[in-house]
Motif scaffolding. Structure first.
Motif, mmCIF file in Angstrom:
data_model
loop_
_atom_site.group_PDB
_atom_site.id
_atom_site.type_symbol
_atom_site.label_atom_id
_atom_site.label_comp_id
_atom_site.label_asym_id
_atom_site.label_seq_id
_atom_site.Cartn_x
_atom_site.Cartn_y
_atom_site.Cartn_z
ATOM 1 N N PHE A 160 0.828 -1.207 0.000
ATOM 2 C CA PHE A 160 0.000 0.000 0.000
ATOM 3 C C PHE A 160 0.862 1.257 0.000
ATOM 4 N N ASN A 161 0.332 2.327 -0.578
ATOM 5 C CA ASN A 161 1.045 3.600 -0.558
ATOM 6 C C ASN A 161 0.620 4.435 0.646
ATOM 7 N N SER A 162 0.596 3.787 1.811
ATOM 8 C CA SER A 162 0.312 4.448 3.085
ATOM 9 C C SER A 162 0.873 3.583 4.195
ATOM 10 N N GLN A 163 1.377 4.219 5.238
ATOM 11 C CA GLN A 163 1.873 3.448 6.374
ATOM 12 C C GLN A 163 0.731 2.826 7.165
ATOM 13 N N ASN A 164 -0.492 3.332 6.958
ATOM 14 C CA ASN A 164 -1.668 2.828 7.664
ATOM 15 C C ASN A 164 -2.884 2.987 6.763
ATOM 16 N N PRO A 165 -3.066 2.067 5.799
ATOM 17 C CA PRO A 165 -4.116 2.235 4.785
ATOM 18 C C PRO A 165 -5.534 2.177 5.326
ATOM 19 N N GLY A 166 -5.717 1.605 6.514
ATOM 20 C CA GLY A 166 -7.056 1.483 7.067
ATOM 21 C C GLY A 166 -7.838 0.385 6.358
ATOM 22 N N VAL A 167 -8.841 -0.137 7.028
ATOM 23 C CA VAL A 167 -9.706 -1.136 6.405
ATOM 24 C C VAL A 167 -11.124 -0.932 6.907
ATOM 25 N N SER A 168 -12.072 -1.013 5.985
ATOM 26 C CA SER A 168 -13.486 -0.926 6.320
ATOM 27 C C SER A 168 -14.159 -2.195 5.820
ATOM 28 N N ASP A 169 -14.505 -3.070 6.741
ATOM 29 C CA ASP A 169 -15.163 -4.336 6.431
ATOM 30 C C ASP A 169 -16.584 -4.043 5.966
ATOM 31 N N SER A 170 -16.908 -4.454 4.747
ATOM 32 C CA SER A 170 -18.199 -4.097 4.158
ATOM 33 C C SER A 170 -19.381 -4.639 4.950
ATOM 34 N N VAL A 171 -19.189 -5.758 5.635
ATOM 35 C CA VAL A 171 -20.259 -6.323 6.458
ATOM 36 C C VAL A 171 -20.168 -5.790 7.884
ATOM 37 N N GLY A 172 -18.951 -5.787 8.421
ATOM 38 C CA GLY A 172 -18.773 -5.365 9.803
ATOM 39 C C GLY A 172 -19.198 -3.937 10.068
ATOM 40 N N THR A 173 -19.046 -3.065 9.063
ATOM 41 C CA THR A 173 -19.433 -1.667 9.270
ATOM 42 C C THR A 173 -20.934 -1.513 9.480
ATOM 43 N N LEU A 174 -21.703 -2.506 9.105
ATOM 44 C CA LEU A 174 -23.155 -2.443 9.288
ATOM 45 C C LEU A 174 -23.641 -3.278 10.464
ATOM 46 N N PHE A 175 -22.971 -4.429 10.706
ATOM 47 C CA PHE A 175 -23.497 -5.376 11.683
ATOM 48 C C PHE A 175 -22.682 -5.464 12.975
ATOM 49 N N ASP A 176 -21.516 -4.841 13.025
ATOM 50 C CA ASP A 176 -20.658 -4.981 14.203
ATOM 51 C C ASP A 176 -20.421 -3.659 14.936
ATOM 52 N N THR A 177 -21.258 -2.659 14.676
ATOM 53 C CA THR A 177 -21.032 -1.351 15.284
ATOM 54 C C THR A 177 -21.450 -1.345 16.754
ATOM 55 N N ASN A 178 -20.969 -0.345 17.465
ATOM 56 C CA ASN A 178 -21.342 -0.141 18.863
ATOM 57 C C ASN A 178 -21.608 1.348 19.095
ATOM 58 N N PRO A 179 -22.873 1.735 19.338
ATOM 59 C CA PRO A 179 -24.074 0.890 19.398
ATOM 60 C C PRO A 179 -24.484 0.385 18.008
ATOM 61 N N SER A 180 -25.433 -0.535 17.990
ATOM 62 C CA SER A 180 -25.840 -1.171 16.740
ATOM 63 C C SER A 180 -26.596 -0.210 15.826
ATOM 64 N N VAL A 181 -26.378 -0.388 14.526
ATOM 65 C CA VAL A 181 -27.218 0.301 13.550
ATOM 66 C C VAL A 181 -28.645 -0.232 13.720
ATOM 67 N N PRO A 182 -29.654 0.621 13.801
ATOM 68 C CA PRO A 182 -31.029 0.142 14.035
ATOM 69 C C PRO A 182 -31.481 -0.867 12.977
ATOM 70 N N ASN A 183 -32.190 -1.886 13.429
ATOM 71 C CA ASN A 183 -32.728 -2.883 12.505
ATOM 72 C C ASN A 183 -33.590 -2.247 11.419
ATOM 73 N N SER A 184 -34.310 -1.195 11.776
ATOM 74 C CA SER A 184 -35.198 -0.561 10.799
ATOM 75 C C SER A 184 -34.401 -0.008 9.610
ATOM 76 N N VAL A 185 -33.191 0.481 9.875
ATOM 77 C CA VAL A 185 -32.340 0.980 8.791
ATOM 78 C C VAL A 185 -31.899 -0.168 7.902
ATOM 79 N N LEU A 186 -31.504 -1.282 8.517
ATOM 80 C CA LEU A 186 -30.996 -2.419 7.742
ATOM 81 C C LEU A 186 -32.103 -3.143 6.982
ATOM 82 N N THR A 187 -33.267 -3.299 7.608
ATOM 83 C CA THR A 187 -34.356 -3.980 6.899
ATOM 84 C C THR A 187 -34.818 -3.171 5.691
ATOM 85 N N LYS A 188 -34.888 -1.855 5.842
ATOM 86 C CA LYS A 188 -35.303 -1.014 4.720
ATOM 87 C C LYS A 188 -34.220 -0.970 3.630
ATOM 88 N N SER A 189 -32.967 -0.993 4.036
ATOM 89 C CA SER A 189 -31.874 -0.912 3.060
ATOM 90 C C SER A 189 -31.722 -2.208 2.261
#
Length: 231
Positions: free
Chosen positions: A172-201
């Protein structure tokens, strides 16, 4: 890893690093070296330098030759060469990793918000997939010596299709490229993303969302999720 694989890796490393001084993702360094002091109490967009008197030859070398002994729930093992695993890359605008995938293992869909990724397959058969911002999907099965490029911040994955383990090294062209897990960003947050947002999406019921949450919670408690922030 064999000598031929390491030669291929060395060639990729040179090709990837050479353009970086004028196109690096991170700011240009203002000194020759700045080995990261990971224990420093203050960190502003990077890490302070270790005192020059404490820098040794060993700071500039790391070891990717050892095969992993443990894998996470995705049958994936990561050897870190970012600023956290290889502090010499601090301020240098580069990092690298060794990724090992067991049979059927996957590096699940994710993005790197701060860096472009280039990688070389050292062993096995790896399906590399990339999704662009207009939802076009590009993919190819790669074998030893083949190289891939992932544009910055694009969703991508790597899947082991072979009958044995697969190994690849992303740079990578960064010492710390970061990573955003496409599933974890929606289902592993604290606090949780509301179910109503996920069911509608996702246009599904609460039962589906709850089943996904339950499966991920169960796997977290029974297996190792890799929670480092860079690969």
């Amino acid at each position: 890893m064999g000598s031929s694989s390491m030669s291929l890796f060395g060639l990729l490393l040179v090709l990837v690093i050479l353009p970086f001084p004028s196109h690096a993702s991170d700011p240009d360094p203002l000194q020759d070296i700045c080995v990261a002091d990971l224990d420093a109490p203050i960190s502003i967009n990077g890490f302070p330098c270790k005192p020059a008197s404490e820098v040794t030859s060993d700071d500039f070398f790391t070891d990717f030759s050892k095969d992993p002994t443990t894998f996470d729930v995705f049958k994936r093992a990561v050897t870190f060469g970012d600023v956290f695993g290889f502090p010499a890359v601090n301020t240098q605008g580069v990092s690298l990793f060794r990724i090992d995938l067991g049979v059927g293992g996957i590096n699940p869909p994710h993005t790197h918000p701060r860096a472009t990724e280039a990688g070389i397959v050292l062993k096995g058969r790896v399906l590399v997939g990339i999704v662009t911002t207009n939802n076009t999907f590009f993919s190819k099965v790669l074998t030893r010596g083949m190289v891939f490029l992932i544009p910055r911040a694009h969703v991508h994955f790597q899947l082991n299709l072979g009958k044995g383990k697969a190994t690849f090294v992303p740079i990578f062209n960064s010492q710390n490229p970061g990573v955003s897990d496409s599933v974890g960003t929606l289902f592993d947050t604290n606090p949780s993303v509301p179910n109503s947002v996920l069911t509608k999406s996702f246009l599904v019921s609460d039962d589906v969302i709850n089943a996904i949450r339950s499966a991920r919670t169960s796997n977290k408690s029974g297996h190792q999720f890799n929670t480092r922030s860079s690969y």
